[in-house]
Design a protein around this motif. Structure first.
Motif, mmCIF file in Angstrom:
data_model
loop_
_atom_site.group_PDB
_atom_site.id
_atom_site.type_symbol
_atom_site.label_atom_id
_atom_site.label_comp_id
_atom_site.label_asym_id
_atom_site.label_seq_id
_atom_site.Cartn_x
_atom_site.Cartn_y
_atom_site.Cartn_z
ATOM 1 N N ASP A 182 10.068 4.721 15.008
ATOM 2 C CA ASP A 182 8.837 4.080 14.546
ATOM 3 C C ASP A 182 8.964 2.563 14.501
ATOM 4 O OD1 ASP A 182 7.530 6.483 14.235
ATOM 5 O OD2 ASP A 182 8.176 6.724 12.145
ATOM 6 N N ARG A 183 10.187 2.057 14.330
ATOM 7 C CA ARG A 183 10.392 0.619 14.242
ATOM 8 C C ARG A 183 11.484 0.179 15.204
ATOM 9 N NH1 ARG A 183 10.082 -1.081 7.807
ATOM 10 N NH2 ARG A 183 8.001 -0.209 7.390
ATOM 11 N N ALA A 184 11.254 -0.960 15.826
ATOM 12 C CA ALA A 184 12.253 -1.564 16.710
ATOM 13 C C ALA A 184 11.939 -3.040 16.832
ATOM 14 C CB ALA A 184 12.249 -0.898 18.082
ATOM 15 N N GLY A 185 12.973 -3.860 16.837
ATOM 16 C CA GLY A 185 12.779 -5.294 16.989
ATOM 17 C C GLY A 185 13.172 -5.810 18.354
ATOM 18 N N SER A 186 13.895 -4.961 19.121
ATOM 19 C CA SER A 186 14.351 -5.388 20.440
ATOM 20 C C SER A 186 14.608 -4.159 21.299
ATOM 21 C CB SER A 186 15.622 -6.233 20.324
ATOM 22 O OG SER A 186 16.656 -5.480 19.683
#
Length: 240
Positions: A182-186
């Motif tokens: 659900d979340r990723a920064g890269s």
């Protein structure tokens, strides 16, 4: 208002002559002294500027105020794209830039139809960087994505930095996009050439931490796959 990328220092209050290629572009637009343009150099933000003189080969401008506009995505994205035919590779670079890609790493894989070296490779790299700069002018980006020299796939995989996700576009992938975190920064995305990656290359990527991915029952063309995945990634984790 026309926007132009200028690979040079910019500062409010300075007067400068535009490089010949950029001057030609302004002349084609039939701009006149007193008209406004926007300049950016990829270091952040953009500058208002005013045309002060138009010659046969030169265009002079005065740089005005700096706008710290930041239209870059918070999502760091690296696209490893197997080199494809000229127009297809241009399309990928252009659309990936419009969609906010941070870095493009062109790679050679077993089934690549185009292989360049020496001066030809340098000219093609300069061309891709110009395509990206033009896409930034059109799309409002204030930073031009990094485009690396072409490297063998194995070398590119070995030198890839640590990222939250590594995704491999594969028609036989076992993971649908909706099942990802659900979340990723890269993230890194690997796309093969017209003939796809070989089984050995897919296994090499998997060993490097890449997850095989499918976007649906249809097989995408090499120039479509990267931008399609970028659009989904920006909508889910970026600024979409």
């Amino acid at each position: 208002m026309p926007r132009f990328y200028l690979d040079a220092p910019l500062a409010s209050g300075h007067a400068l002559s535009l490089p010949e290629s950029l001057a030609r572009h302004v002349q084609v637009l039939r701009m006149q002294p007193g008209e406004a343009i926007t300049l950016f150099n990829g270091l952040g933000g953009e500058y208002a500027a005013t045309v002060t003189a138009m010659g046969k080969r030169n265009v002079d401008v005065e740089v005005g105020g700096h706008d710290p506009a930041d239209r870059e995505s918070p999502l760091q994205t690296v696209l490893l794209q197997a080199v494809s035919a000229a127009e297809r590779m241009d399309y990928t670079v252009q659309k990936a830039t419009e969609l906010g890609v941070s870095r493009i790493v062109p790679v050679y894989s077993q089934y690549c139809q185009q292989r360049l070296s020496g001066e030809r490779a340098e000219k093609r790299l300069a061309h891709w960087r110009a395509v990206a700069a033009a896409a930034c002018e059109q799309s409002g980006r204030t930073r031009v994505p990094q485009i690396d020299p072409v490297a063998p796939l194995a070398d590119a995989l070995a030198e890839l930095p640590q990222l939250d996700l590594r995704l491999l576009m594969s028609p036989v992938g076992a993971v649908p996009f909706r099942s990802l975190a659900d979340r990723a920064g890269s993230l890194a995305m690997l796309v093969g050439p017209e003939g796809g990656l070989s089984s050995a290359e897919e296994q090499l990527a998997i060993a490097a931490g890449f997850t095989p991915l499918v976007l649906g029952p249809r097989i995408l063309r090499t120039e479509t796959a990267g931008p399609a995945l970028l659009a989904l990634a920006q909508a889910r984790w970026g600024d979409g």
